[in-house]
Structure formats: structure tokens, C-alpha cells
Motif scaffolding. Structure first.
Motif, PDB file in Angstrom:
ATOM      1  N   ALA A 184       1.178  -1.633  -0.030  1.00 22.75           N
ATOM      2  CA  ALA A 184       0.091  -0.341  -0.485  1.00 22.75           C
ATOM      3  C   ALA A 184       0.811   1.076  -0.250  1.00 22.75           C
ATOM      4  N   ILE A 185       0.175   1.980  -0.647  1.00 30.83           N
ATOM      5  CA  ILE A 185       0.968   3.427  -0.611  1.00 30.83           C
ATOM      6  C   ILE A 185       0.057   4.085   0.242  1.00 30.83           C
ATOM      7  N   LEU A 186       1.376   5.009   1.703  1.00 31.34           N
ATOM      8  CA  LEU A 186       0.558   5.464   1.941  1.00 31.34           C
ATOM      9  C   LEU A 186       1.154   7.184   2.841  1.00 31.34           C
ATOM     10  N   ALA A 187       0.292   8.294   2.298  1.00 30.02           N
ATOM     11  CA  ALA A 187       0.631   9.417   2.280  1.00 30.02           C
ATOM     12  C   ALA A 187       0.026  10.104   3.020  1.00 30.02           C
ATOM     13  N   PHE A 188       1.024  10.862   4.361  1.00 30.57           N
ATOM     14  CA  PHE A 188       0.992  11.474   5.329  1.00 30.57           C
ATOM     15  C   PHE A 188       0.565  13.038   4.871  1.00 30.57           C
ATOM     16  N   ILE A 189      -0.625  13.905   4.946  1.00 31.51           N
ATOM     17  CA  ILE A 189      -0.456  15.310   4.978  1.00 31.51           C
ATOM     18  C   ILE A 189       0.398  15.748   6.379  1.00 31.51           C
ATOM     19  N   ALA A 190       1.381  16.940   6.117  1.00 25.91           N
ATOM     20  CA  ALA A 190       1.936  17.205   7.274  1.00 25.91           C
ATOM     21  C   ALA A 190       2.196  18.972   7.458  1.00 25.91           C
ATOM     22  N   GLN A 191       2.838  19.043   8.728  1.00 24.07           N
ATOM     23  CA  GLN A 191       2.939  20.634   8.682  1.00 24.07           C
ATOM     24  C   GLN A 191       4.172  20.750   8.447  1.00 24.07           C
ATOM     25  N   ILE A 192       4.521  22.400   8.672  1.00 28.24           N
ATOM     26  CA  ILE A 192       5.664  23.136   8.166  1.00 28.24           C
ATOM     27  C   ILE A 192       5.765  23.575   9.384  1.00 28.24           C
ATOM     28  N   ASP A 193       6.896  23.613   9.987  1.00 26.24           N
ATOM     29  CA  ASP A 193       7.261  24.582  10.811  1.00 26.24           C
ATOM     30  C   ASP A 193       7.368  26.266  11.075  1.00 26.24           C
ATOM     31  N   ARG A 194       6.322  26.616  11.819  1.00 24.31           N
ATOM     32  CA  ARG A 194       6.328  28.588  11.422  1.00 24.31           C
ATOM     33  C   ARG A 194       7.718  29.297  11.352  1.00 24.31           C
ATOM     34  N   SER A 195       8.704  28.374  11.423  1.00 21.36           N
ATOM     35  CA  SER A 195       9.860  29.396  11.219  1.00 21.36           C
ATOM     36  C   SER A 195      10.570  29.216  10.218  1.00 21.36           C
ATOM     37  N   PHE A 196      10.012  27.718   9.284  1.00 19.20           N
ATOM     38  CA  PHE A 196       9.935  27.963   7.887  1.00 19.20           C
ATOM     39  C   PHE A 196       9.931  29.676   7.384  1.00 19.20           C
ATOM     40  N   ASP A 197      11.411  29.927   6.453  1.00 18.86           N
ATOM     41  CA  ASP A 197      10.975  31.761   5.903  1.00 18.86           C
ATOM     42  C   ASP A 197      11.101  31.512   4.925  1.00 18.86           C
ATOM     43  N   PRO A 198       9.820  31.726   3.809  1.00 18.91           N
ATOM     44  CA  PRO A 198      10.353  31.553   2.342  1.00 18.91           C
ATOM     45  C   PRO A 198      11.363  32.777   1.648  1.00 18.91           C
ATOM     46  N   GLU A 199      11.575  33.352   2.363  1.00 16.70           N
ATOM     47  CA  GLU A 199      12.460  34.817   2.328  1.00 16.70           C
ATOM     48  C   GLU A 199      14.116  33.881   2.182  1.00 16.70           C
ATOM     49  N   ARG A 200      14.630  33.153   2.257  1.00 22.53           N
ATOM     50  CA  ARG A 200      15.754  32.360   2.894  1.00 22.53           C
ATOM     51  C   ARG A 200      16.023  31.387   2.254  1.00 22.53           C
ATOM     52  N   SER A 201      14.946  30.144   2.034  1.00 24.69           N
ATOM     53  CA  SER A 201      14.657  29.026   1.487  1.00 24.69           C
ATOM     54  C   SER A 201      13.446  29.512   0.699  1.00 24.69           C
ATOM     55  N   PRO A 202      13.420  29.033  -1.159  1.00 27.46           N
ATOM     56  CA  PRO A 202      11.802  29.474  -2.066  1.00 27.46           C
ATOM     57  C   PRO A 202      10.992  27.906  -1.034  1.00 27.46           C
ATOM     58  N   MET A 203      11.695  27.222  -0.693  1.00 28.11           N
ATOM     59  CA  MET A 203      10.434  25.652  -0.632  1.00 28.11           C
ATOM     60  C   MET A 203      11.123  25.011   0.371  1.00 28.11           C
ATOM     61  N   PRO A 204      10.112  24.635   1.153  1.00 28.66           N
ATOM     62  CA  PRO A 204      10.107  24.218   2.747  1.00 28.66           C
ATOM     63  C   PRO A 204      11.069  22.333   2.548  1.00 28.66           C
ATOM     64  N   GLY A 205      11.412  21.479   3.912  1.00 27.17           N
ATOM     65  CA  GLY A 205      12.135  20.665   3.013  1.00 27.17           C
ATOM     66  C   GLY A 205      12.174  19.585   4.048  1.00 27.17           C
ATOM     67  N   ILE A 206      12.993  18.933   4.616  1.00 29.22           N
ATOM     68  CA  ILE A 206      12.334  17.753   6.053  1.00 29.22           C
ATOM     69  C   ILE A 206      12.947  17.842   7.153  1.00 29.22           C
ATOM     70  N   GLY A 207      13.836  19.367   7.121  1.00 32.06           N
ATOM     71  CA  GLY A 207      13.903  19.571   8.422  1.00 32.06           C
ATOM     72  C   GLY A 207      12.831  21.051   9.091  1.00 32.06           C
ATOM     73  N   ASP A 208      12.676  21.482   7.789  1.00 37.54           N
ATOM     74  CA  ASP A 208      11.114  22.188   8.268  1.00 37.54           C
ATOM     75  C   ASP A 208       9.661  21.268   9.051  1.00 37.54           C
ATOM     76  N   ILE A 209      10.009  20.542   8.829  1.00 33.50           N
ATOM     77  CA  ILE A 209       8.371  19.596   9.308  1.00 33.50           C
ATOM     78  C   ILE A 209       8.574  20.102  10.174  1.00 33.50           C
ATOM     79  N   ARG A 210       7.186  20.624  11.022  1.00 35.14           N
ATOM     80  CA  ARG A 210       7.327  20.102  12.611  1.00 35.14           C
ATOM     81  C   ARG A 210       6.283  19.345  13.941  1.00 35.14           C
ATOM     82  N   LEU A 211       7.602  18.958  14.185  1.00 36.36           N
ATOM     83  CA  LEU A 211       7.004  17.777  15.354  1.00 36.36           C
ATOM     84  C   LEU A 211       7.596  18.099  16.408  1.00 36.36           C
ATOM     85  N   PRO A 212       5.545  18.389  17.415  1.00 39.61           N
ATOM     86  CA  PRO A 212       5.930  18.073  18.450  1.00 39.61           C
ATOM     87  C   PRO A 212       6.922  17.233  18.602  1.00 39.61           C
ATOM     88  N   ASN A 213       6.323  15.877  18.592  1.00 38.06           N
ATOM     89  CA  ASN A 213       7.012  14.727  19.222  1.00 38.06           C
ATOM     90  C   ASN A 213       7.887  14.233  18.386  1.00 38.06           C
TER      91      ASN A 213
END
Length: 237
Positions: A184-213
Motif C-alpha cells: 500500500a502507498i501511504l501519504a501523510f499530510i504534514a505541517q511545516i514549522d512556523r520558523s520556515f522563512d521563504p525569503e531564506r529558502s524558496p521551498m521547505p524541506g525535511i528539516g522544516d517538518i513540524r515535529l512536536p514529538n
């Protein structure tokens, strides 16, 4: 060719415009096209045919993939997840949307907004809208599904919001194992952390995934990020 949003969102914008301003869909499409720098929708469509956009998400996934679909609010990640399921249903695959965010009615309305011209493909999608969704319920619901089944989970960060649910890291390991074994193919919609700044990087990446846990994102095989109408794929495993 760079548009302000994916084509399916532009079509949805036109349908809403036609409804709100009581104009024909053709007039609304032309107005949306002008906002994108084209005199008419037919010219925009012709340009798309000559310079096609990003391949459909489904074509870039393989059986057993575990996908992160990330983006800031308003950048189309939920609609992209639903479009993935519509494309899967169109191919005759089982397609399931697990949501802890929306009701069945809200989800059906969103699906309808994506189906230009109707066709009823979206009616084939299964919608599981409940607060108790977790790895165990997902596995139970998908048990016995054929390889190539596609499921989208909305969304990653609230899978373990209730105390009685297992830790998110444990759930992801369970689902990764299930995905590999079942195909099966499982896709998880994921939030991006508020610290992501598009002026520094045009696209978010793995390091920008918000992980409260804490979660080992190495359990995922691929990631797809959306921002400002652009799409970026990133291999993980």
C-alpha cells in the motif's frame, strides 16, 4: 511554466468565481487566466500542453512508499492529497482518506471542487473521518487491500494527540512495516514549522517538518513539498 497555483486550484478558483459573480464558467476561467498573464484560458491551456507541469503525484510513487506531503497552511497540501486519491481511483485502485480534521461532508465538498466536469470518480473514495484514527485503525481498515492501494492521512502531527494513542514514532514504524508488507502507498499530510522563512529558502524541506514529538523521518521513503504553486520532491530512504 510557473503559475501562481496548481491548475486544479485555478479551476476551483474559477468555479467559485462563476458561482459568486453569476457568470459563466468560461468567463471565469478567462478571468483567472488573465490573472496568470494569459488573455484567455485556452491560451493558458495551450501553453501547458507545450510546457507540461509537474507529473501527477501518483506517477512518482511506487507500491510500499511512505510519503510525507508537506506545506504551510493555504498552499494546497490537502487538495493535493485528495487529487492523489482521485487519480488512484481513476486507475481503479482502492483510495482511502483518513482525516482527523474534516467531516465527511467537508471532505466531499473539497473532492467536488477538484473534479472539473464531474464524472463521479471522487465518489469512489472512502472517507474515514474520526477522532480515534491511529496506526491500528488504519491497518485494520486497509487489511487485505491489494498492492497499490493508496491512503492519505490528514494529518501527521495529530495522530497521537490523544493520550491513549501510541507514540507517533511507534505508529509510524507500524505503518511503515504495513506499507512494505502490503504494497500500500501511504501519504501523510504534514505541517511545516512556523520558523520556515521563504525569503531564506524558496521551498521547505525535511528539516522544516513540524515535529512536536520525536519521529524518525527515515521511516518515510519520499517527501513532496508545496509552496507558492511550486512542487519539490525529496528522496529520504
Amino acid at each position: 511554466m510557473r503559475l501562481s497555483a496548481p491548475v486544479y486550484q485555478l479551476k476551483r478558483r474559477a468555479r467559485l468565481l462563476a458561482r459568486n459573480e453569476t457568470i459563466t464558467l468560461a468567463e471565469a476561467l478567462d478571468r483567472v487566466a488573465r490573472d496568470e498573464g494569459f488573455a484567455t484560458w485556452s491560451l493558458l491551456a495551450s501553453r501547458l500542453a507545450a510546457d507540461p507541469p509537474e507529473k501527477p503525484m501518483l506517477s512518482q510513487l511506487s507500491d510500499g512508499d511512505l510519503l510525507l506531503l508537506g506545506g504551510r497552511p493555504g498552499h494546497g497540501k490537502t487538495l493535493a492529497g485528495l487529487q492523489l486519491l482521485i487519480d488512484a481511483a481513476r486507475e481503479g485502485r482502492r483510495a482511502v482518506f483518513f482525516t482527523l480534521e474534516y467531516s465527511d461532508r467537508e471532505t466531499r465538498a473539497r473532492i467536488g471542487s477538484l473534479e472539473a466536469g464531474g464524472g463521479g470518480v471522487g465518489d469512489r473514495l472512502e472517507i474515514v473521518a474520526a477522532d480515534d484514527i491511529c496506526a491500528d485503525t488504519i491497518v485494520q481498515h486497509l487489511a487485505g487491500s491489494p498492492a497499490g492501494t493508496v491512503a492519505v492521512v490528514d494529518y501527521l502531527q495529530i495522530l497521537d494527540q490523544q493520550r491513549q494513542k501510541p507514540a507517533l514514532s511507534d505508529q509510524i514504524r507500524t505503518l511503515a512495516g504495513f506499507s512494505r508488507e502490503s504494497g500500500a502507498i501511504l501519504a501523510f499530510i504534514a505541517q511545516i514549522d512556523r520558523s520556515f522563512d521563504p525569503e531564506r529558502s524558496p521551498m521547505p524541506g525535511i528539516g522544516d517538518i513540524r515535529l512536536p514529538n520525536a519521529v524518525d523521518l527515515g521511516s518515510f521513503s519520499k517527501a513532496c513539498f508545496l509552496h507558492g504553486g511550486a512542487v519539490r520532491w525529496q528522496a529520504i530512504a
